[in-house]
Design an enzyme around this catalytic site. Structure first.
Site, PDB file in Angstrom:
ATOM      1  N   PRO A  15      25.853  37.997  33.838  1.00 47.04           N
ATOM      2  CA  PRO A  15      26.432  36.941  33.007  1.00 47.04           C
ATOM      3  C   PRO A  15      27.861  36.542  33.379  1.00 47.04           C
ATOM      4  O   PRO A  15      28.674  37.382  33.750  1.00 47.04           O
ATOM      5  CB  PRO A  15      26.402  37.542  31.592  1.00 47.04           C
ATOM      6  CG  PRO A  15      26.261  39.006  31.798  1.00 47.04           C
ATOM      7  CD  PRO A  15      25.489  39.188  33.063  1.00 47.04           C
ATOM      8  N   ASN A  16      28.091  35.263  33.266  1.00 48.98           N
ATOM      9  CA  ASN A  16      29.399  34.620  33.458  1.00 48.98           C
ATOM     10  C   ASN A  16      29.821  34.505  34.921  1.00 48.98           C
ATOM     11  O   ASN A  16      30.852  33.904  35.218  1.00 48.98           O
ATOM     12  CB  ASN A  16      30.493  35.327  32.636  1.00 48.98           C
ATOM     13  CG  ASN A  16      30.182  35.304  31.154  1.00 48.98           C
ATOM     14  OD1 ASN A  16      29.939  34.236  30.591  1.00 48.98           O
ATOM     15  ND2 ASN A  16      30.145  36.461  30.511  1.00 48.98           N
ATOM     16  N   ARG A  26      36.835  30.817  36.357  1.00 47.92           N
ATOM     17  CA  ARG A  26      36.926  31.947  35.428  1.00 47.92           C
ATOM     18  C   ARG A  26      37.984  32.942  35.910  1.00 47.92           C
ATOM     19  O   ARG A  26      37.822  33.575  36.937  1.00 47.92           O
ATOM     20  CB  ARG A  26      35.572  32.648  35.347  1.00 47.92           C
ATOM     21  CG  ARG A  26      35.582  33.885  34.475  1.00 47.92           C
ATOM     22  CD  ARG A  26      34.307  34.704  34.635  1.00 47.92           C
ATOM     23  NE  ARG A  26      34.355  35.903  33.825  1.00 47.92           N
ATOM     24  CZ  ARG A  26      33.593  36.971  34.014  1.00 47.92           C
ATOM     25  NH1 ARG A  26      32.700  36.975  34.976  1.00 47.92           N
ATOM     26  NH2 ARG A  26      33.714  38.020  33.243  1.00 47.92           N
ATOM     27  N   TYR A  68      39.363  37.199  39.523  1.00 45.11           N
ATOM     28  CA  TYR A  68      38.134  37.066  40.309  1.00 45.11           C
ATOM     29  C   TYR A  68      38.286  36.183  41.551  1.00 45.11           C
ATOM     30  O   TYR A  68      37.333  36.058  42.326  1.00 45.11           O
ATOM     31  CB  TYR A  68      37.014  36.509  39.418  1.00 45.11           C
ATOM     32  CG  TYR A  68      36.657  37.435  38.279  1.00 45.11           C
ATOM     33  CD1 TYR A  68      36.135  38.706  38.529  1.00 45.11           C
ATOM     34  CD2 TYR A  68      36.868  37.060  36.951  1.00 45.11           C
ATOM     35  CE1 TYR A  68      35.826  39.574  37.488  1.00 45.11           C
ATOM     36  CE2 TYR A  68      36.547  37.917  35.901  1.00 45.11           C
ATOM     37  CZ  TYR A  68      36.032  39.174  36.181  1.00 45.11           C
ATOM     38  OH  TYR A  68      35.724  40.024  35.157  1.00 45.11           O
ATOM     39  N   ASN A 118      25.436  42.683  41.006  1.00 47.43           N
ATOM     40  CA  ASN A 118      26.655  42.643  40.194  1.00 47.43           C
ATOM     41  C   ASN A 118      26.193  42.455  38.750  1.00 47.43           C
ATOM     42  O   ASN A 118      25.865  41.342  38.339  1.00 47.43           O
ATOM     43  CB  ASN A 118      27.586  41.504  40.615  1.00 47.43           C
ATOM     44  CG  ASN A 118      28.914  41.570  39.849  1.00 47.43           C
ATOM     45  OD1 ASN A 118      29.017  42.236  38.817  1.00 47.43           O
ATOM     46  ND2 ASN A 118      29.924  40.885  40.368  1.00 47.43           N
ATOM     47  N   ALA A 136      29.148  42.072  32.818  1.00 44.86           N
ATOM     48  CA  ALA A 136      29.435  42.848  31.599  1.00 44.86           C
ATOM     49  C   ALA A 136      28.292  43.780  31.206  1.00 44.86           C
ATOM     50  O   ALA A 136      28.532  44.796  30.533  1.00 44.86           O
ATOM     51  CB  ALA A 136      29.769  41.901  30.445  1.00 44.86           C
ATOM     52  N   GLU A 139      25.404  48.688  43.500  1.00 42.13           N
ATOM     53  CA  GLU A 139      26.160  47.994  42.440  1.00 42.13           C
ATOM     54  C   GLU A 139      27.468  47.474  43.048  1.00 42.13           C
ATOM     55  O   GLU A 139      28.150  48.213  43.763  1.00 42.13           O
ATOM     56  CB  GLU A 139      26.451  48.996  41.318  1.00 42.13           C
ATOM     57  CG  GLU A 139      27.316  48.461  40.185  1.00 42.13           C
ATOM     58  CD  GLU A 139      27.694  49.576  39.186  1.00 42.13           C
ATOM     59  OE1 GLU A 139      27.081  50.674  39.216  1.00 42.13           O
ATOM     60  OE2 GLU A 139      28.629  49.338  38.405  1.00 42.13           O
ATOM     61  N   HIS A 182      31.136  44.992  42.349  1.00 32.99           N
ATOM     62  CA  HIS A 182      32.036  44.255  41.459  1.00 32.99           C
ATOM     63  C   HIS A 182      33.118  43.603  42.295  1.00 32.99           C
ATOM     64  O   HIS A 182      33.627  44.210  43.247  1.00 32.99           O
ATOM     65  CB  HIS A 182      32.692  45.190  40.435  1.00 32.99           C
ATOM     66  CG  HIS A 182      31.693  45.890  39.573  1.00 32.99           C
ATOM     67  ND1 HIS A 182      31.095  45.285  38.494  1.00 32.99           N
ATOM     68  CD2 HIS A 182      31.148  47.128  39.652  1.00 32.99           C
ATOM     69  CE1 HIS A 182      30.242  46.130  37.929  1.00 32.99           C
ATOM     70  NE2 HIS A 182      30.242  47.256  38.623  1.00 32.99           N
ATOM     71  N   ARG A 233      41.214  48.104  34.925  1.00 29.94           N
ATOM     72  CA  ARG A 233      41.259  47.083  33.870  1.00 29.94           C
ATOM     73  C   ARG A 233      41.094  47.738  32.485  1.00 29.94           C
ATOM     74  O   ARG A 233      41.393  48.910  32.330  1.00 29.94           O
ATOM     75  CB  ARG A 233      40.188  46.016  34.164  1.00 29.94           C
ATOM     76  CG  ARG A 233      40.415  45.340  35.535  1.00 29.94           C
ATOM     77  CD  ARG A 233      39.359  44.309  35.840  1.00 29.94           C
ATOM     78  NE  ARG A 233      39.366  43.251  34.837  1.00 29.94           N
ATOM     79  CZ  ARG A 233      38.366  42.372  34.672  1.00 29.94           C
ATOM     80  NH1 ARG A 233      37.304  42.442  35.457  1.00 29.94           N
ATOM     81  NH2 ARG A 233      38.448  41.441  33.758  1.00 29.94           N
TER      82      ARG A 233
HETATM   83  C1  DQA Z   1      32.638  42.276  37.140  1.00 26.74           C
HETATM   84  C2  DQA Z   1      33.436  43.249  36.273  1.00 26.74           C
HETATM   85  C3  DQA Z   1      32.893  43.301  34.848  1.00 26.74           C
HETATM   86  O1  DQA Z   1      33.690  44.183  34.058  1.00 26.74           O
HETATM   87  C4  DQA Z   1      32.945  41.923  34.220  1.00 26.74           C
HETATM   88  O2  DQA Z   1      32.339  41.970  32.937  1.00 26.74           O
HETATM   89  C5  DQA Z   1      32.353  40.869  35.064  1.00 26.74           C
HETATM   90  C6  DQA Z   1      32.562  40.900  36.502  1.00 26.74           C
HETATM   91  C7  DQA Z   1      33.237  42.096  38.540  1.00 26.74           C
HETATM   92  O3  DQA Z   1      32.554  41.602  39.415  1.00 26.74           O
HETATM   93  O4  DQA Z   1      34.413  42.415  38.754  1.00 26.74           O
HETATM   94  O5  DQA Z   1      31.769  39.907  34.553  1.00 26.74           O
HETATM   95  O6  DQA Z   1      31.321  42.783  37.293  1.00 26.74           O
END
Ligand code: DQA
Length: 148
Positions: free
Chosen positions: A10-11, A18, A23, A73, A76, A100, A102, A109
């Site tokens: 998500p997002n 964003r 990011y 990825n 959240a 996994e 990120h 963070r």
């Molecule tokens: C993320 C890190 C997560 O904590 C966050 O909720 C994201 C992006 C990253 O790629 O740094 O949406 O997965």
């Protein structure tokens, strides 16, 4: 043709605008393009994004059924989705590599980001290197495929 699923939670479809200080300014399409350019002949990258947990879980079932390595990825969902973790376990228990990734380093963070419920069901985790996190994961999966 080997297919690698690159799954984004998500997002992540909002990358580019964003929180660019965290990011970066690349969109998810930019990341996809750079990753596709890095894939050797004979390797197809199937790059997807969803804001929906059930859809993401369905894609992981698909990876297990089609024996496709996964770069994930979980965004959240990383921090609280036991359902996603169980789906990752289905993939890894089938002997399929799932890495996994990120963009940011969640450990640097907010404290709620310090926990990943996914990592224990993954082959490994790469975090904090922006789009290079995806490239490093791809590089490792390619190494595994060569050894196979
Ligand atoms: C993320 C890190 C997560 O904590 C966050 O909720 C994201 C992006 C990253 O790629 O740094 O949406 O997965």
């Amino acid at each position: 043709m080997t297919r690698i699923l690159v799954l984004n939670g998500p997002n992540l479809g909002r990358l580019g605008t964003r929180e660019p200080d965290i990011y970066g300014s690349q969109t998810l399409l930019d990341i996809e393009a750079s990753l596709v350019a890095a894939a050797p002949a004979g390797v197809e990258l199937d790059f997807r994004q969803t804001d929906d947990e059930a859809t993401l879980i369905g894609w992981l079932h698909e990876a297990a059924d089609s024996q496709s390595p996964v770069i994930l990825n979980p965004a959240a969902f990383t921090h609280y989705s036991y359902a996603l973790r169980d789906a990752c376990q289905i993939v890894t228990s089938a002997g399929i590599a799932l890495i996994e990734v990120h963009l940011s380093n969640p450990h640097a963070r907010e404290s709620f980001r310090h926990t990943s419920v996914v990592t224990g069901a993954a082959l490994g985790v790469i975090a904090g290197f922006g789009d290079q996190s995806y490239h490093l994961a791809l590089s490792h999966i390619l190494t595994l495929l060569e050894r196979h």
